[in-house]
Design an enzyme around this catalytic site. Structure first.
Site, PDB file in Angstrom:
ATOM      1  N   LYS A 176       0.555  -1.360  -0.534  1.00  0.00           N
ATOM      2  CA  LYS A 176      -0.146   0.242   0.012  1.00  0.00           C
ATOM      3  C   LYS A 176       0.819   1.565  -0.417  1.00  0.00           C
ATOM      4  O   LYS A 176       0.876   2.005  -0.675  1.00  0.00           O
ATOM      5  CB  LYS A 176      -0.925  -0.205   1.281  1.00  0.00           C
ATOM      6  CG  LYS A 176      -1.741   1.097   1.116  1.00  0.00           C
ATOM      7  CD  LYS A 176      -2.682   1.067   2.127  1.00  0.00           C
ATOM      8  CE  LYS A 176      -3.092   2.019   3.045  1.00  0.00           C
ATOM      9  NZ  LYS A 176      -4.709   2.386   4.007  1.00  0.00           N
TER      10      LYS A 176
ATOM     11  N   GLU B 167      10.267  -4.298   4.820  1.00  0.00           N
ATOM     12  CA  GLU B 167      10.340  -6.077   3.816  1.00  0.00           C
ATOM     13  C   GLU B 167      10.210  -6.175   2.731  1.00  0.00           C
ATOM     14  O   GLU B 167      11.274  -6.743   1.934  1.00  0.00           O
ATOM     15  CB  GLU B 167       9.702  -6.759   4.953  1.00  0.00           C
ATOM     16  CG  GLU B 167      10.051  -6.971   6.748  1.00  0.00           C
ATOM     17  CD  GLU B 167       9.185  -6.033   7.360  1.00  0.00           C
ATOM     18  OE1 GLU B 167       8.911  -4.921   6.841  1.00  0.00           O
ATOM     19  OE2 GLU B 167       9.157  -6.061   8.810  1.00  0.00           O
TER      20      GLU B 167
ATOM     21  N   GLY C  23      -5.033  -1.881   4.601  1.00  0.00           N
ATOM     22  CA  GLY C  23      -4.095  -2.856   4.389  1.00  0.00           C
ATOM     23  C   GLY C  23      -4.523  -4.218   5.108  1.00  0.00           C
ATOM     24  O   GLY C  23      -4.801  -5.179   3.387  1.00  0.00           O
ATOM     25  N   ARG C  24      -5.161  -3.950   6.440  1.00  0.00           N
ATOM     26  CA  ARG C  24      -5.652  -5.601   6.299  1.00  0.00           C
ATOM     27  C   ARG C  24      -6.755  -6.087   6.127  1.00  0.00           C
ATOM     28  O   ARG C  24      -7.724  -7.128   5.638  1.00  0.00           O
ATOM     29  CB  ARG C  24      -5.755  -6.112   7.971  1.00  0.00           C
ATOM     30  CG  ARG C  24      -6.143  -4.825   8.755  1.00  0.00           C
ATOM     31  CD  ARG C  24      -5.947  -4.592   9.866  1.00  0.00           C
ATOM     32  NE  ARG C  24      -6.395  -3.219  10.825  1.00  0.00           N
ATOM     33  CZ  ARG C  24      -5.938  -2.648  10.758  1.00  0.00           C
ATOM     34  NH1 ARG C  24      -4.766  -2.039  10.166  1.00  0.00           N
ATOM     35  NH2 ARG C  24      -6.191  -1.616  11.560  1.00  0.00           N
TER      36      ARG C  24
ATOM     37  N   GLU D 233      -5.063  -6.007  14.827  1.00  0.00           N
ATOM     38  CA  GLU D 233      -4.917  -5.042  14.886  1.00  0.00           C
ATOM     39  C   GLU D 233      -5.653  -3.645  14.308  1.00  0.00           C
ATOM     40  O   GLU D 233      -5.160  -2.866  14.836  1.00  0.00           O
ATOM     41  CB  GLU D 233      -3.887  -5.197  12.888  1.00  0.00           C
ATOM     42  CG  GLU D 233      -3.052  -3.522  12.777  1.00  0.00           C
ATOM     43  CD  GLU D 233      -2.223  -4.472  11.167  1.00  0.00           C
ATOM     44  OE1 GLU D 233      -2.552  -4.037  10.310  1.00  0.00           O
ATOM     45  OE2 GLU D 233      -0.956  -4.665  11.309  1.00  0.00           O
TER      46      GLU D 233
ATOM     47  N   HIS E  27      -5.173 -33.218  17.595  1.00  0.00           N
ATOM     48  CA  HIS E  27      -3.623 -33.806  18.187  1.00  0.00           C
ATOM     49  C   HIS E  27      -2.422 -33.371  18.929  1.00  0.00           C
ATOM     50  O   HIS E  27      -1.546 -33.635  18.721  1.00  0.00           O
ATOM     51  CB  HIS E  27      -3.645 -34.874  17.230  1.00  0.00           C
ATOM     52  CG  HIS E  27      -4.703 -35.642  16.889  1.00  0.00           C
ATOM     53  ND1 HIS E  27      -4.825 -37.265  17.349  1.00  0.00           N
ATOM     54  CD2 HIS E  27      -5.383 -35.186  15.324  1.00  0.00           C
ATOM     55  CE1 HIS E  27      -5.450 -37.640  16.666  1.00  0.00           C
ATOM     56  NE2 HIS E  27      -6.175 -36.604  15.667  1.00  0.00           N
TER      57      HIS E  27
ATOM     58  N   LYS F 278       9.101  -0.891  14.620  1.00  0.00           N
ATOM     59  CA  LYS F 278      10.052  -0.863  13.151  1.00  0.00           C
ATOM     60  C   LYS F 278      11.131   0.718  13.471  1.00  0.00           C
ATOM     61  O   LYS F 278      12.470   0.183  12.863  1.00  0.00           O
ATOM     62  CB  LYS F 278       8.966   0.167  11.959  1.00  0.00           C
ATOM     63  CG  LYS F 278       7.986  -1.378  11.339  1.00  0.00           C
ATOM     64  CD  LYS F 278       6.680   0.259  10.951  1.00  0.00           C
ATOM     65  CE  LYS F 278       5.954  -1.289  10.139  1.00  0.00           C
ATOM     66  NZ  LYS F 278       4.994  -0.279   9.185  1.00  0.00           N
TER      67      LYS F 278
HETATM   68  O1  LIG Z   1       0.714  -2.817   2.309  1.00  0.00           O
HETATM   69  P1  LIG Z   1       1.984  -2.182   2.898  1.00  0.00           P
HETATM   70  O2  LIG Z   1       2.003  -0.918   3.329  1.00  0.00           O
HETATM   71  O3  LIG Z   1       3.616  -2.262   2.873  1.00  0.00           O
HETATM   72  O4  LIG Z   1       1.919  -2.378   4.194  1.00  0.00           O
HETATM   73  C1  LIG Z   1       1.813  -3.837   5.120  1.00  0.00           C
HETATM   74  C2  LIG Z   1       1.759  -4.073   6.731  1.00  0.00           C
HETATM   75  O5  LIG Z   1       2.087  -2.910   7.239  1.00  0.00           O
HETATM   76  C3  LIG Z   1       1.395  -3.189   8.681  1.00  0.00           C
HETATM   77  O6  LIG Z   1       0.780  -0.988   8.367  1.00  0.00           O
HETATM   78  C4  LIG Z   1       1.803  -3.127   9.173  1.00  0.00           C
HETATM   79  O7  LIG Z   1       3.482  -2.639   9.433  1.00  0.00           O
HETATM   80  C5  LIG Z   1       0.480  -3.396   7.767  1.00  0.00           C
HETATM   81  O8  LIG Z   1      -1.019  -2.461   8.411  1.00  0.00           O
HETATM   82  C6  LIG Z   1      -0.221  -3.867   6.957  1.00  0.00           C
HETATM   83  O9  LIG Z   1      -0.722  -4.334   5.779  1.00  0.00           O
END
Ligand SMILES: O=P(O)(O)OC[C@H]1O[C@](O)(CO)[C@@H](O)[C@@H]1O
Length: 535
Positions: free
Chosen positions: A199, A205, A257-258, A343, A374, A503
């Site tokens: 987003k 990452e 995002g979620r 979240e 199990h 972060k």
């Molecule tokens: O889509 P992006 O901006 O890379 O964010 C990834 C994820 O990181 C977050 O902002 C949390 O760190 C989430 O809410 C989101 O889904």
């Protein structure tokens, strides 16, 4: 604490400890009375200690929280994400073109429809082989993203495996190079399409993994950027990264995002199952939206699911809930719901900045049945903590020749909720043991280990079959559940400030781990761990 919360607590004090089974004796129609149906889904919450009085008190709490007004505000594009000044419009992504939803005076629906068409055309081109990157038909798609830019499409691709007729789809999320290494091993750069899904297009990452994959591709193809697509709200950043605008699919900042799997973040899913099936997925969610908007609270599935959650967490004080899909292909659903629920509602400050006077949202966890049986069900049945369980099960599987296995699966699901409620008394355990031989003290000792306290609450969500449509329904159901619980708690379910501190500290630790800066200002534990882990 408001009168409605107090009334609920008083009601709970009167009924706590009551055997759930007695509610069925008192009311033979309980199973029907304490379940809700919507477009082929059945949500049964009769195996809980909620009675008519409890339900009325819960509904009164929901009404007093302004749920109806807030629901209307969300669907109409009001800026209910108050800490970020944004509308909350994931529902617009599946509303259909007949709708009109204004944000800052502009209708967002035409833009959504246009992006959906572009995604569909691109997905079709990849699936048919018309899009060839730099020469050959695409055989593999790698989606790079994390959190909401990974969990939704990754969970859904797995869930809808029987409908998967496009190229193979892989997911890279973790900054741990092990994952990208393992995914790339065996892939051909010449026939791989990369989707960078972020987003913000700043998530460390995702951008680190994107750089790694671009380097991998550059070793074999002349123009790696030609095999990259991007999904993001940040068109300037995707352009700066060198991804051609025709392969960039955007969405508004009013999609969290979620909550974003319904739009271009679902591109990997669309490539896997095709735009038509993706449309069915959206239709399922839309059907749940319409139900959520129209059904009275007492017959409203998201409201019932949410009120059951409020009852178990904030009123009974059970701190976790287990999501237990009896459907192997939903094995990533608990992880998806962890982000969606924790979240969104893992917050202890109310909208007005005051401290919450009740517990924040619960810990959500789970695994598919029967595997979990199990592993951790021992604690669920005999541990001292009560874990409300949310079972999910379908009448049919996708493998007609293995129908006998599906029947066994369903039997196990129903057996677990029955066992949790019914339990096994000491007398029953004694009788069981007596038949096996031990006597006297030994019989007593052995019997005690075989007692199940029972009276443990669970709900069951049942469907005909896991299809794109029903998956859409189920995900929208849980989204609206989170919304209702958030409204009742009086929090902002749409921000996630709690992820920021870690972060920032990770960025500051990088130069310390590289040895370019000293760990001087760090606490003793962190400094000692740096010393141990440094290069
Ligand atoms: O889509 P992006 O901006 O890379 O964010 C990834 C994820 O990181 C977050 O902002 C949390 O760190 C989430 O809410 C989101 O889904």
């Amino acid at each position: 604490m408001t009168d409605k919360w107090k009334a609920l607590r008083e009601h709970h004090a009167q009924v706590a400890g009551r055997r759930i089974l007695t509610l069925f004796d008192e009311d033979p129609g309980r199973a029907a009375g304490f379940s809700v149906r919507a477009d082929g889904l059945l949500f049964d919450f009769s195996k809980t200690n909620i009675d008519a009085g409890g339900r009325a008190a819960l509904i009164a709490l929901a009404e007093a929280s302004g749920l109806a007004e807030k629901r209307a505000a969300m669907f109409s594009g009001k800026k209910i994400n108050e800490t970020e000044g944004r509308a909350v419009l994931h529902v617009a992504l599946r509303a259909g073109e007949a709708h009109r939803i204004l944000v800052d005076g502009r209708d967002v629906i035409p833009g959504i429809a246009e992006t959906l068409r572009r995604c569909g055309a691109f997905a079709e081109a990849v699936r048919s082989g018309a899009f060839t990157g730099q020469g050959e038909r695409i055989t593999d798609v790698v989606n790079i993203g994390i959190g909401g830019s990974d969990l939704g499409p990754a969970m859904a691709v797995l869930a809808l495996a029987p409908y998967h007729d496009g190229p193979r789809v892989h997911f890279v999320s973790n900054v741990d190079g092990a994952q990208v290494h393992d995914v790339l091993r065996g892939l051909n750069p010449e026939t791989t399409l990369v989707i960078v899904a972020s987003k913000t297009f700043t998530t460390i990452e995702t951008m680190t993994n994107a750089d790694t994959v671009r380097r991998w591709m550059a070793g074999r193809v002349a123009d790696p950027a030609a095999q990259f697509a991007a999904v993001s709200t940040a068109a300037d950043k995707t352009a700066a990264y060198g991804i051609a605008p025709e392969r960039v699919f955007g969405f508004g900042d009013w999609v969290g995002g979620r909550y974003s799997v319904w739009g271009p973040i679902g591109l990997a899913l669309m490539i896997a199952i095709g735009p038509e099936r993706f449309g069915e997925f959206l239709s399922g969610a839309r059907a749940m939206d319409e139900h959520f908007l129209a059904a009275p609270f007492a017959a409203n599935m998201p409201v019932a699911l949410a009120l059951t959650g409020i009852w178990h967490n904030q009123i009974c004080g059970y701190p976790t809930r287990a999501v237990l899909p009896y459907e192997q292909r939903l094995s990533r659903l608990p992880a998806y719901l962890q982000q969606l629920e924790m979240e969104s509602n893992g917050k202890s400050v109310a909208l007005d900045g005051s401290d919450l006077t009740v517990q924040s949202g619960p810990v959500v966890w789970g695994e598919p049945g029967t595997n979990g049986q199990h592993a951790f069900y021992q604690l669920i049945h005999q541990g001292s903590r009560v874990v409300p369980c949310e079972f999910i099960v379908a009448r049919h599987g996708h493998e007609p020749d293995l129908a006998h296995q599906h029947l066994l699966l369903v039997a196990n699901c129903l057996a677990q909720s029955e066992a949790l409620m019914r339990g096994r008394s000491l007398e029953e355990a004694r009788a069981l043991m007596a038949a096996k031989g031990p006597e006297g003290e030994e019989l007593e000792r052995q019997a005690r280990h075989r007692v199940f306290p029972g009276n443990r609450p669970s709900t069951t969500l049942a469907m005909e079959k896991l299809t794109p449509f029903t998956l859409g329904q189920v995900l929208a159901l849980y989204e609206h559940r989170v919304f209702v619980e958030g409204v009742i708690l009086g929090i902002n379910s749409w921000d996630q400030w709690g992820v920021e501190l870690g972060k920032e500290l990770a960025l500051a630790l990088q130069p310390i781990l590289e040895g370019r800066e000293s760990a001087g200002g760090k606490d003793g534990s962190t400094a000692a761990l740096v010393a141990f882990l440094r290069g």
